[in-house]
Design an enzyme around this catalytic site. Structure first.
Site, short mmCIF file in Angstrom:
data_model
loop_
_atom_site.label_atom_id
_atom_site.label_comp_id
_atom_site.label_asym_id
_atom_site.label_seq_id
_atom_site.Cartn_x
_atom_site.Cartn_y
_atom_site.Cartn_z
N THR A 148 -6.31 -2.89 3.36
CA THR A 148 -7.49 -3.72 3.57
C THR A 148 -7.39 -4.36 4.94
OG1 THR A 148 -6.59 -5.84 2.82
CG2 THR A 148 -7.37 -4.33 1.12
N SER A 150 -6.90 -7.28 5.62
CA SER A 150 -5.98 -8.41 5.67
C SER A 150 -4.57 -8.06 5.21
CB SER A 150 -6.52 -9.55 4.79
OG SER A 150 -6.63 -9.12 3.45
N CYS A 151 -4.36 -6.80 4.79
CA CYS A 151 -3.03 -6.47 4.29
C CYS A 151 -2.05 -6.39 5.46
CB CYS A 151 -3.04 -5.15 3.53
SG CYS A 151 -3.24 -3.71 4.58
N GLY A 152 -0.79 -6.42 5.17
CA GLY A 152 0.17 -6.38 6.26
C GLY A 152 1.56 -6.05 5.82
#
Length: 308
Positions: A148, A150-152
């Site tokens: 997504t 915002s994933c990391g």
């Protein structure tokens, strides 16, 4: 200035006739424009004591599944490697950029063809066919990664992976003037047609040292917008992109620095803040990292020698 090489460019000349035909048909319709980039809706607007029902546009968001087809034991095997939420359009560039930044491919000639999945018969599944002899480790993607905006990832293990994917330091021989840097956000903003209509998209722009916008892409996911830029460069045979600089509309995360390094781009600027790991990675690999580039000011977190 261009926002795409055209998804038809993603088809390798050496692809099997059946694959190439299917991919060309899909690419032909997709290359006409970012179809589905916006969705019409109706809103009730409250402003200065007035209530009004009116039409509005939203940035489209749909899932895209990316699959890798590779030779294993004398036969071709397909693996699902990731699902990302993206703005439809330029899906082949997105898949190619993802493959480069994830270390699946190191060069354009590793990709045999890219096509929409004929079995699914819909444009939300893309198959990337690797050439015979190109190794692929499906174990790295055994969890069917869901990505997504915002994933990391973070930590030493992640940096070790970057070392294997990006062994060379980016080459940036030209210095970037402060005046050019501060002009970039407005240049990119003027080249964002869907953002202007919806206010709901991220953008990534590729510039030369004189501040000319060479390529830009928009997407609901900032990682996807950058993958589309990098994928277009990969499919054009224009990597590594030495003496180029990137501007991204959000913050500068570890993943965006990783993607810039994979493309050999020496300068990454963001209108928002960098993360600590992004700055650490930039310093280790010799990338110039600029943050808070807006309103005529900016901070340099690594590689200030490239700023004039």
């Amino acid at each position: 200035m261009s926002d795409s090489t055209g998804e038809a460019a993603a088809i390798a000349a050496a692809a099997p006739a059946t694959e190439a035909t299917a991919a060309a048909g899909a690419a032909g319709s997709a290359a006409r424009g970012p179809a589905g980039a916006t969705v019409a809706t109706t809103v009730v607007a409250y402003e200065e004591g007035k209530v009004e029902r009116r039409s509005d546009l939203l940035a489209a968001e749909e899932p895209l599944e990316m699959r890798i087809s590779a030779e294993e034991g004398g036969r071709r095997v397909r693996h699902s490697v990731a699902v990302t939420m993206r703005t439809p359009g330029h899906d082949f560039e997105l898949a190619a950029g993802f493959c480069l930044s994830e270390g699946i491919v190191a060069a354009r000639d590793a990709i045999w063809s890219i096509a929409y999945c004929r079995e699914a018969d819909e444009p939300n599944v893309v198959d990337v066919n690797l050439r015979p002899g190109v190794p692929f480790d499906p174990g790295r993607f055994s969890r069917n990664v869901y990505t997504t905006s915002s994933c990391g990832v973070c930590g030493k293990t992640s940096i070790d992976l970057v070392r294997s994917v990006c062994p060379a330091r980016p080459v940036g021989r030209e210095r970037i003037s402060r005046e050019v840097l501060t002009s970039l956000p407005e240049t990119l903003r003027r080249a964002q047609p869907v953002f202007a209509r919806t206010g709901g998209l991220h953008a990534s722009g590729l510039f030369d040292a004189a501040g000319r916008l060479l390529l830009r892409h928009e997407d609901v996911g900032r990682h996807n917008a950058l993958d589309k830029v990098i994928g277009a460069l990969l499919l054009e045979g224009a990597l590594p992109a030495s003496d180029r600089l990137l501007l991204v509309s959000g913050r500068a995360s570890f993943e965006l620095v990783q993607k810039a390094l994979a493309a050999g781009i020496p300068v990454l600027a963001a209108v928002g803040a960098p993360s600590s790991l992004a700055a650490e990675l930039a310093r280790e690999f010799g990338l110039t990292l600029v943050g808070f580039l807006r309103d005529g000011r900016f901070n340099v977190y690594a590689g200030e020698e490239r700023i004039g």
